[in-house]
Write an enzyme that holds these catalytic residues in place. Structure first.
Site, PDB file in Angstrom:
ATOM      1  CE  LYS A   1     -73.328 -37.530  17.426  1.00 27.03           C
ATOM      2  NZ  LYS A   1     -73.968 -36.838  18.552  1.00 27.03           N
TER       3      LYS A   1
ATOM      4  CD  GLU B   1     -74.901 -33.771  22.852  1.00 26.84           C
ATOM      5  OE1 GLU B   1     -75.256 -32.957  23.727  1.00 26.84           O
ATOM      6  OE2 GLU B   1     -75.579 -34.768  22.530  1.00 26.84           O
TER       7      GLU B   1
ATOM      8  CG  ASP C   1     -73.293 -39.602  20.662  1.00 21.33           C
ATOM      9  OD1 ASP C   1     -72.633 -38.754  20.038  1.00 21.33           O
ATOM     10  OD2 ASP C   1     -74.529 -39.720  20.535  1.00 21.33           O
TER      11      ASP C   1
ATOM     12  CG  ASP D   1     -75.920 -39.313  23.769  1.00 20.26           C
ATOM     13  OD1 ASP D   1     -76.615 -39.095  22.750  1.00 20.26           O
ATOM     14  OD2 ASP D   1     -75.428 -38.387  24.451  1.00 20.26           O
ATOM     15  CB  SER D   2     -80.549 -41.434  20.773  1.00 17.73           C
ATOM     16  OG  SER D   2     -79.791 -42.101  19.783  1.00 17.73           O
TER      17      SER D   2
ATOM     18  CD  GLU E   1     -80.409 -33.300  17.841  1.00 15.17           C
ATOM     19  OE1 GLU E   1     -79.270 -33.744  18.117  1.00 15.17           O
ATOM     20  OE2 GLU E   1     -81.449 -33.750  18.355  1.00 15.17           O
TER      21      GLU E   1
END
Ligand code: KIV
Length: 272
Positions: free
Chosen positions: A121, A123, A91, A52-53, A190
């Protein structure tokens, strides 16, 4: 002789587990479009992350929060079309899985069905337990992400190193073990202290991939725009830039513009 072309052996979640078991490091890099994913896959990267960057490097947002599920699916589709070997992980974007496990499952299924990606993925740890459980029970492989989780940037306040204090470090270890027990096939850590990250990788039997978490892990991930020097004025300690493409591309484009202005381009050989 076989008439079939030699098939490329695809990387799967099982391949990654074998790599961890055999002590072979895992390479992971982001991609968001067809052309870049094709190059990255040809270079032999094991895991391509449609991160999602994309919200930052493709769309120019300050954070990863604005990107939508539809936009992530568009990026994932473009990447999947290019990839022959790597495992493609996508993501789940902010707001599509937290607090509602049914919505989380719908989001994961949309990504898998509409893009053809291989895993997702997410978070977070126990706070998204129900969502992880539901997605895993549908047969979708899940990668965890702990430490600096950019979707929570407004809770953290800054992008500085996480888990430096004992309490947060303890929780990070517990959450990592929790994610492994839930059935995640791997975890991204991270921006946390290297010693802590290494101890997590040693405790867990699943692969632990780091970004800004030191060299003691099972693999490394970077954002491709950072590695290639396309992003400007971004120099965190953990980043190794392999090119300075911002400047290289700018120089090339300046030459192009100059050649048009001077009438040098196109020349006689460059026309019909
Ligand atoms: O979105 C992303 O690029 C990521 C990596 C930084 C791990 O999550």
């Amino acid at each position: 002789m076989s008439q079939h072309k030699k098939e490329v052996k695809r990387v799967t979640t099982h391949t990654l587990q074998s790599m961890k078991n055999e002590g072979e490091k895992i390479s992971m890099l982001t991609a968001y479009d067809y052309s870049m994913a094709r190059i990255i896959d040809a270079a032999g990267i094991d895991v391509i992350l449609v991160g999602d960057s994309a919200s930052n490097v493709m769309a120019g947002h300050e954070t990863t929060l604005p990107i939508t599920l539809d936009q992530m699916i568009y990026h994932a589709q473009s990447v999947v079309r290019a990839v022959k070997r790597a495992l493609v992980v996508v993501d789940l974007p902010f707001g599509t899985y937290q607090g509602d496990s049914k919505m989380a499952l719908k989001s994961a299924i949309r990504i898998m069905k509409e893009s053809g990606a291989h895993a997702i993925k997410m978070e977070g740890g126990p706070e998204i337990k129900e969502s992880i459980k539901r997605i895993l029970s549908a047969g979708v492989p899940v990668m965890g992400h702990l430490g600096l989780t950019p979707q929570s940037i407004y809770k953290f306040g800054t992008y500085t190193v996480r888990a430096k204090e004992e309490m947060e470090a303890k929780k990070l270890v517990e959450d990592s073990i929790f994610l492994e027990k839930m059935g995640c096939f791997g975890i991204v850590l991270e921006k946390i202290p290297a010693q802590l990250a290494t101890s997590v990788a040693q405790k867990l039997s699943i692969p632990v991939i780091g970004i800004g978490a030191g060299g003691g892990l099972d693999g490394q991930v970077l954002v491709v725009h950072d590695l290639l020097g396309i992003t400007k004025d971004f120099h965190p300690r953990f980043l190794r830039r392999y090119l300075e493409l911002f400047d290289t591309i700018k120089t090339a484009v300046e030459s192009y513009a100059q050649d048009i202005k001077s009438g040098d381009f196109p020349n006689e050989k460059e026309q019909y």
